[in-house]
Design a protein around this motif. Structure first.
Motif, PDB file in Angstrom:
ATOM      1  N   MET A   1       0.826  -1.211   0.000  1.00 58.34           N
ATOM      2  CA  MET A   1       0.000   0.000   0.000  1.00 58.34           C
ATOM      3  C   MET A   1       0.857   1.257   0.000  1.00 58.34           C
ATOM      4  SD  MET A   1      -3.088  -0.981  -0.237  1.00 58.34           S
ATOM      5  CE  MET A   1      -3.921   0.551   0.156  1.00 58.34           C
ATOM      6  N   GLU A   2       2.005   1.171   0.652  1.00 63.15           N
ATOM      7  CA  GLU A   2       2.892   2.341   0.706  1.00 63.15           C
ATOM      8  C   GLU A   2       3.392   2.689  -0.680  1.00 63.15           C
ATOM      9  OE1 GLU A   2       7.085   3.767   2.810  1.00 63.15           O
ATOM     10  OE2 GLU A   2       6.101   1.904   3.449  1.00 63.15           O
ATOM     11  N   TRP A   3       3.775   1.661  -1.446  1.00 67.32           N
ATOM     12  CA  TRP A   3       4.254   1.921  -2.807  1.00 67.32           C
ATOM     13  C   TRP A   3       3.128   2.474  -3.669  1.00 67.32           C
ATOM     14  CZ3 TRP A   3       3.089   0.754  -7.756  1.00 67.32           C
ATOM     15  CH2 TRP A   3       4.049   1.050  -8.729  1.00 67.32           C
ATOM     16  N   LEU A   4       1.949   1.911  -3.557  1.00 64.22           N
ATOM     17  CA  LEU A   4       0.803   2.336  -4.350  1.00 64.22           C
ATOM     18  C   LEU A   4       0.421   3.778  -4.035  1.00 64.22           C
ATOM     19  CD1 LEU A   4      -1.500   1.753  -6.321  1.00 64.22           C
ATOM     20  CD2 LEU A   4      -2.802   0.787  -4.412  1.00 64.22           C
ATOM     21  N   ALA A   5       0.517   4.170  -2.775  1.00 67.59           N
ATOM     22  CA  ALA A   5       0.155   5.532  -2.381  1.00 67.59           C
ATOM     23  C   ALA A   5       0.987   6.577  -3.106  1.00 67.59           C
ATOM     24  CB  ALA A   5       0.312   5.699  -0.869  1.00 67.59           C
ATOM     25  N   GLY A   6       2.217   6.247  -3.430  1.00 66.76           N
ATOM     26  CA  GLY A   6       3.083   7.200  -4.108  1.00 66.76           C
ATOM     27  C   GLY A   6       3.096   7.066  -5.620  1.00 66.76           C
ATOM     28  N   HIS A   7       2.425   6.038  -6.136  1.00 68.88           N
ATOM     29  CA  HIS A   7       2.483   5.797  -7.594  1.00 68.88           C
ATOM     30  C   HIS A   7       1.113   5.514  -8.191  1.00 68.88           C
ATOM     31  CE1 HIS A   7       6.514   4.786  -6.028  1.00 68.88           C
ATOM     32  NE2 HIS A   7       6.968   5.183  -7.196  1.00 68.88           N
ATOM     33  N   TRP A   8       0.026   5.879  -7.510  1.00 70.23           N
ATOM     34  CA  TRP A   8      -1.299   5.500  -7.987  1.00 70.23           C
ATOM     35  C   TRP A   8      -1.652   6.116  -9.338  1.00 70.23           C
ATOM     36  CZ3 TRP A   8      -5.051   9.265  -8.627  1.00 70.23           C
ATOM     37  CH2 TRP A   8      -4.824  10.504  -8.015  1.00 70.23           C
ATOM     38  N   ARG A   9      -1.117   7.338  -9.609  1.00 65.57           N
ATOM     39  CA  ARG A   9      -1.377   7.954 -10.916  1.00 65.57           C
ATOM     40  C   ARG A   9      -0.745   7.134 -12.043  1.00 65.57           C
ATOM     41  NH1 ARG A   9      -3.555  13.038 -10.893  1.00 65.57           N
ATOM     42  NH2 ARG A   9      -3.607  14.127  -8.880  1.00 65.57           N
ATOM     43  N   ASP A  10       0.463   6.648 -11.797  1.00 65.68           N
ATOM     44  CA  ASP A  10       1.140   5.812 -12.797  1.00 65.68           C
ATOM     45  C   ASP A  10       0.361   4.521 -13.027  1.00 65.68           C
ATOM     46  OD1 ASP A  10       3.202   7.659 -13.021  1.00 65.68           O
ATOM     47  OD2 ASP A  10       4.380   6.709 -11.434  1.00 65.68           O
ATOM     48  N   VAL A  11      -0.160   3.957 -11.946  1.00 62.77           N
ATOM     49  CA  VAL A  11      -0.934   2.709 -12.063  1.00 62.77           C
ATOM     50  C   VAL A  11      -2.195   2.939 -12.879  1.00 62.77           C
ATOM     51  CG1 VAL A  11      -2.197   0.933 -10.791  1.00 62.77           C
ATOM     52  CG2 VAL A  11      -0.026   1.795  -9.900  1.00 62.77           C
ATOM     53  N   LEU A  12      -2.871   4.069 -12.657  1.00 65.72           N
ATOM     54  CA  LEU A  12      -4.075   4.383 -13.425  1.00 65.72           C
ATOM     55  C   LEU A  12      -3.758   4.555 -14.905  1.00 65.72           C
ATOM     56  CD1 LEU A  12      -6.010   6.878 -11.104  1.00 65.72           C
ATOM     57  CD2 LEU A  12      -6.532   4.479 -11.556  1.00 65.72           C
ATOM     58  N   ASP A  13      -2.656   5.239 -15.207  1.00 66.43           N
ATOM     59  CA  ASP A  13      -2.271   5.443 -16.603  1.00 66.43           C
ATOM     60  C   ASP A  13      -1.947   4.110 -17.282  1.00 66.43           C
ATOM     61  OD1 ASP A  13      -2.589   8.163 -16.390  1.00 66.43           O
ATOM     62  OD2 ASP A  13      -0.475   8.580 -15.995  1.00 66.43           O
ATOM     63  N   LEU A  14      -1.197   3.277 -16.585  1.00 61.59           N
ATOM     64  CA  LEU A  14      -0.848   1.967 -17.142  1.00 61.59           C
ATOM     65  C   LEU A  14      -2.081   1.084 -17.267  1.00 61.59           C
ATOM     66  CD1 LEU A  14       2.469   1.243 -15.182  1.00 61.59           C
ATOM     67  CD2 LEU A  14       2.248   1.878 -17.600  1.00 61.59           C
ATOM     68  N   GLY A  15      -2.997   1.220 -16.306  1.00 59.37           N
ATOM     69  CA  GLY A  15      -4.243   0.451 -16.367  1.00 59.37           C
ATOM     70  C   GLY A  15      -5.097   0.858 -17.556  1.00 59.37           C
ATOM     71  N   ALA A  16      -5.139   2.174 -17.835  1.00 52.76           N
ATOM     72  CA  ALA A  16      -5.905   2.656 -18.984  1.00 52.76           C
ATOM     73  C   ALA A  16      -5.304   2.121 -20.286  1.00 52.76           C
ATOM     74  CB  ALA A  16      -5.928   4.179 -18.997  1.00 52.76           C
ATOM     75  N   SER A  17      -3.975   2.111 -20.365  1.00 52.78           N
ATOM     76  CA  SER A  17      -3.305   1.573 -21.554  1.00 52.78           C
ATOM     77  C   SER A  17      -3.586   0.086 -21.703  1.00 52.78           C
ATOM     78  CB  SER A  17      -1.790   1.808 -21.453  1.00 52.78           C
ATOM     79  OG  SER A  17      -1.494   3.182 -21.422  1.00 52.78           O
ATOM     80  N   HIS A  18      -3.571  -0.617 -20.587  1.00 48.43           N
ATOM     81  CA  HIS A  18      -3.828  -2.060 -20.606  1.00 48.43           C
ATOM     82  C   HIS A  18      -5.256  -2.340 -21.068  1.00 48.43           C
ATOM     83  CE1 HIS A  18      -2.025  -5.890 -18.871  1.00 48.43           C
ATOM     84  NE2 HIS A  18      -3.192  -6.281 -19.346  1.00 48.43           N
ATOM     85  N   LEU A  19      -6.186  -1.541 -20.571  1.00 49.68           N
ATOM     86  CA  LEU A  19      -7.588  -1.702 -20.965  1.00 49.68           C
ATOM     87  C   LEU A  19      -7.769  -1.475 -22.457  1.00 49.68           C
ATOM     88  CD1 LEU A  19     -10.574  -2.076 -20.274  1.00 49.68           C
ATOM     89  CD2 LEU A  19     -10.673   0.361 -19.722  1.00 49.68           C
TER      90      LEU A  19
END
Length: 215
Positions: A1-19
């Motif tokens: 959760m600590e890592w995600l808290a600092g990188h959630w925007r990157d995860v959303l962008d990568l998730g959108a690309s994956h979708l």
């Protein structure tokens, strides 16, 4: 959760690309599979040809297909179009037989009744046969959706960004939070697509809900 808290925007962008890379081929592949499935159902001799040919396409390793696509399409190696086209090929490989089997499962007496009512050719296909085949097609589409989400992750190896980047980077740099986030995000995306297909199937087959409620 600590890592995600600092990188959630990157995860959303990568998730959108994956979708995008997994979802667009799902739609295009389904559209292309309908005429193939109809041909396989319409002419019995075409069925083994369609099933065998599309089945062979699915045996091609994904990484090899991603690398070959730029040569076929004339695109750059990092162009996301390569992945979209490759995943469309895989979707057709999975869905062509499913569509054919769904159409073949429509009872003969239903087709005959539809013909007697004036439903012929494409009108009968889209007005009667495809709606009745929706449950079978949706089941195959759910398998294709999960498969697409999984295979798209391999595209990180050739430099096309999506959630697979988290898996590779997290593993190579031993960042367990990043690796775990990549795994969970990929699973969530697959489940979301699966739920969307189930919802769409129920909306397209209201008579099944009515029959269930009556029972």
């Amino acid at each position: 959760m600590e890592w995600l808290a600092g990188h959630w925007r990157d995860v959303l962008d990568l998730g959108a690309s994956h979708l995008y890379l997994a979802g667009v081929p799902l739609v295009v592949g389904l559209v292309l599979s309908v005429p193939l499935g109809w041909v396989a159902k319409r002419w019995g001799r075409a069925y083994p040809v369609v099933v065998t040919t599309t089945g062979l396409l699915y045996t091609v390793p994904s990484l090899a297909l991603f690398v070959v696509m730029p040569l076929v399409l004339g695109t750059k190696i990092l162009d996301p179009v390569n992945v979209v086209v490759a995943m469309t090929v895989y979707t057709v490989a999975l869905m062509a037989r499913t569509v054919a089997d769904g159409l073949r499962a429509v009872p003969d007496h239903v087709e005959q009744a539809a013909t007697a009512m004036g439903y012929k050719g494409l009108r009968r296909l889209f007005g009667v046969e495809l709606p009745l085949a929706v449950p079978v097609i949706a089941a195959g589409l759910r398998v294709a959706a999960v498969s697409n989400v999984s295979i798209v992750s391999v595209a990180s190896i050739i430099g096309v960004s999506q959630l697979g980047d988290l898996l590779i980077d997290g593993y190579n740099r031993v960042i367990w939070g990043e690796l775990a986030t990549g795994i969970v995000a990929t699973v969530v995306l697959a489940l979301a697509l699966d739920a969307l297909i189930v919802l769409g199937s129920r909306m397209l087959t209201p008579w099944r809900r009515a029959a269930g409620g009556h029972a």
